[in-house]
Enzyme design. Sequence first.
Site, PDB file in Angstrom:
ATOM      1  N   ASP A  28      38.666  64.509 -98.841  1.00  0.00           N
ATOM      2  CA  ASP A  28      38.835  63.157 -99.686  1.00  0.00           C
ATOM      3  C   ASP A  28      37.669  62.701 -99.770  1.00  0.00           C
ATOM      4  O   ASP A  28      36.401  62.894 -99.255  1.00  0.00           O
ATOM      5  CB  ASP A  28      39.893  62.255 -99.147  1.00  0.00           C
ATOM      6  CG  ASP A  28      40.443  61.187-100.103  1.00  0.00           C
ATOM      7  OD1 ASP A  28      40.126  61.340-101.283  1.00  0.00           O
ATOM      8  OD2 ASP A  28      41.577  60.938 -99.715  1.00  0.00           O
ATOM      9  N   ASP A  81      38.344  58.740-107.347  1.00  0.00           N
ATOM     10  CA  ASP A  81      39.381  58.203-108.041  1.00  0.00           C
ATOM     11  C   ASP A  81      39.473  56.604-107.785  1.00  0.00           C
ATOM     12  O   ASP A  81      38.875  56.229-106.794  1.00  0.00           O
ATOM     13  CB  ASP A  81      40.756  58.944-108.235  1.00  0.00           C
ATOM     14  CG  ASP A  81      41.298  58.832-106.386  1.00  0.00           C
ATOM     15  OD1 ASP A  81      40.348  59.088-105.727  1.00  0.00           O
ATOM     16  OD2 ASP A  81      42.314  58.550-106.345  1.00  0.00           O
ATOM     17  N   CYS A  98      60.384  69.928 -78.141  1.00  0.00           N
ATOM     18  CA  CYS A  98      59.270  70.568 -78.777  1.00  0.00           C
ATOM     19  C   CYS A  98      58.243  70.977 -77.553  1.00  0.00           C
ATOM     20  O   CYS A  98      58.251  70.519 -76.639  1.00  0.00           O
ATOM     21  CB  CYS A  98      58.751  69.781 -79.818  1.00  0.00           C
ATOM     22  SG  CYS A  98      57.386  68.625 -78.849  1.00  0.00           S
TER      23      CYS A  98
HETATM   24  N1  GUN Z   1      44.343  58.939 -99.896  1.00  0.00           N
HETATM   25  C1  GUN Z   1      45.815  58.457 -99.831  1.00  0.00           C
HETATM   26  N2  GUN Z   1      45.669  57.894-101.112  1.00  0.00           N
HETATM   27  C2  GUN Z   1      44.903  58.287-101.917  1.00  0.00           C
HETATM   28  C3  GUN Z   1      44.493  57.911-103.350  1.00  0.00           C
HETATM   29  O1  GUN Z   1      44.996  57.699-104.178  1.00  0.00           O
HETATM   30  N3  GUN Z   1      43.231  58.761-103.633  1.00  0.00           N
HETATM   31  C4  GUN Z   1      42.510  59.172-102.782  1.00  0.00           C
HETATM   32  N4  GUN Z   1      41.384  59.994-103.043  1.00  0.00           N
HETATM   33  N5  GUN Z   1      42.674  59.407-101.505  1.00  0.00           N
HETATM   34  C5  GUN Z   1      43.955  58.989-101.046  1.00  0.00           C
HETATM   35 ZN    ZN Z   2      58.353  66.426 -78.746  1.00  0.00          ZN
END
Ligand code: GUN
Ligand code: ZN
Length: 645
Positions: free
Chosen positions: A90, A125, A277
Amino acid sequence: MASFELLKRDGLARICRFETPSGSIETPALLPVVNPKINTVPPRELHDEFGFGALITNSYIIKNTPELKDRAQAEGLHKMLDFDGIIMTDSGTFQSHMYGEVDLTNSEIMEFQKSIGTDIGTVLDIFTEPEWSKEKTRWATDETLKRTEEACAMKGEMLLNGVVQGSVYTDLRTYCAEKMSKMDIDVHPIGGVVPLMEQYRYSDLVDVVMSSKMGLNPARPVHLFGAGHPMVLAFAALMGCDLFDSASYAKFARDDRLMFVDGTFRLQEMQSLDCDCPACRGITLEALKKMKNRDRESLIARHNLHQIKEELEIVKRYIREGRLWELAEMRCRAHPAMLDGLRRLAEYRRFMEMHDPISRDGALFYTGPETYNRPVFQRYESRLMTRYVPPSGKVMLFSDNGGKPYSRSYADEFDMARRNGYAPVVVTPFGPVPAELDELYPLSQSLFPSITDSDTDRRSMGLTMEFLQRYDFEDTVKLENVEDRGSLEYDADMLRALAVSRYQFGIIATEALFRGKVELVKSKNTNKIRNVISDGEHILSMRAGDGMYTLKAEGAARIAAAVPAPYIRVVVNDDSVPYVTQGRNAFCQFVIDCDPGIRPMEEVIVTDRNDRVLATGRAMMTRKEMESFGRGVAVKVRNGTSDEP
Ligand code: GUN
Ligand code: ZN
């Protein structure tokens, strides 16, 4: 280059193979969030022990941590994290959403992601917040689009996340998605949804996801950014989301919260740890509470991951079985806000219907009044009102006794009705079901409780009234009010053969199919219709499972002659002609045109560009999907025309 291939689908939900240069995964898939500064569960364990083929980490954090930055640029992200699978990064957008402006440009973070060997990078973004005005959102969406164009030009070998923004404004979401569909993007996250999920605004979430999906290229994976709670996976998959990510598994573990498919529970408030689990097995609630902080956090994080994994497996199984609606409806009952989401989905039934298969292998199970929002119900209503020809001007109504098919449980009663000149019709949760149609999917392949609710009663009565008016019956009676004096002759099999054909192919096509002398070949074991022979030619076969026809070459030729293209046609290019004619499947890369009315699993005719019939088979995709996917089966061909006797 990435490739995304459709393997199995249930409506908008799908199981796909997503291939990248550094590995492939099957979707729906979840990418655990790895914070490179806090290694709650090491990436190698995520890959080798849990089987996660992809993870997501944050390039902005790496870039701003000198030691990590140097290592990542020197040895690459895969080596630094010790992860062999697919790594998505990200861009820092989320940090700006959480903590305000970040000191960073789009091109800087794009360059950085490339420099550390990210497989899938993300544009910077703008996170469109739910409470933003439309003007501000429009500006942010346009700015995101600009940056995405810039990112496309820079991406090189790296795959690119193009994030759909637009806050809760459905027109802006669709606009953004349409623009991005035209760009060279590999994955489409839907962004800006974390606050909606945190505030349990699931009906808004549905608006956002559906309006984005409606504008997106169906041949690209859709990632619901920030969604990873096991509770939402089935529902999000139902709306066509393919990828998810979760930071919660680790964040929740830090403050002693355990995720389950029916919610999140605080360790302190739990009365027992009924979880088997691999992380919890053999451990009591008391023992867990007494563990050292670090050990407990580590165990709960693993528990959370196991819950996510298990639910994803269940979602996939339900997709394969064609029963995802059932699962999503059950899961949405975990929280009233999710039920709001499910109810809001009804607004998108037109779009859902375009993707909903004509028939499924398994039976439809009623889970509650929301079940009536499924597209199968509207489809039945509209075909009943437009493609049905009553065999008589008089109707005898029967109540639904649950015995399916009705023509067996009501064999004597239907016979009596017909001998006396009445068309037998059963009043069911689907509305009125004429005896001739009772074996069709999903009428016979469905289960409802025998103690009905008021929604069901109101619905079936309302639709029955509409039906009686639509066909203008002169007389409507019940069995007990008729004296049995009749001796009229009738051919129940022929009535069924015609009615199913009209329902499936329409009235004009049926006139073309059934001509001259018509013979029905029936199964000796089940006494059901197997083949339809008309003028000495085998035109149709009926499937026992869903009561629908498969088209033979001669049947296809008659329809093609009577109903102009593109009706139920899939047109392939010249390269494909010899293969399809020999009975090989038609692949989407060879499809040049197609009827927009075609639905998945529908019986279709494959033709060449001059409308010459090449084969018959079942469509696996919608028109837009056939146009968009670069590979995969568009039509599962049953018989080509050259192998016919
Ligand atoms: N992680 C959670 N929401 C978003 C988003 O709208 N844009 C980006 N780049 N990362 C995110
Ligand atoms: Zn568990």
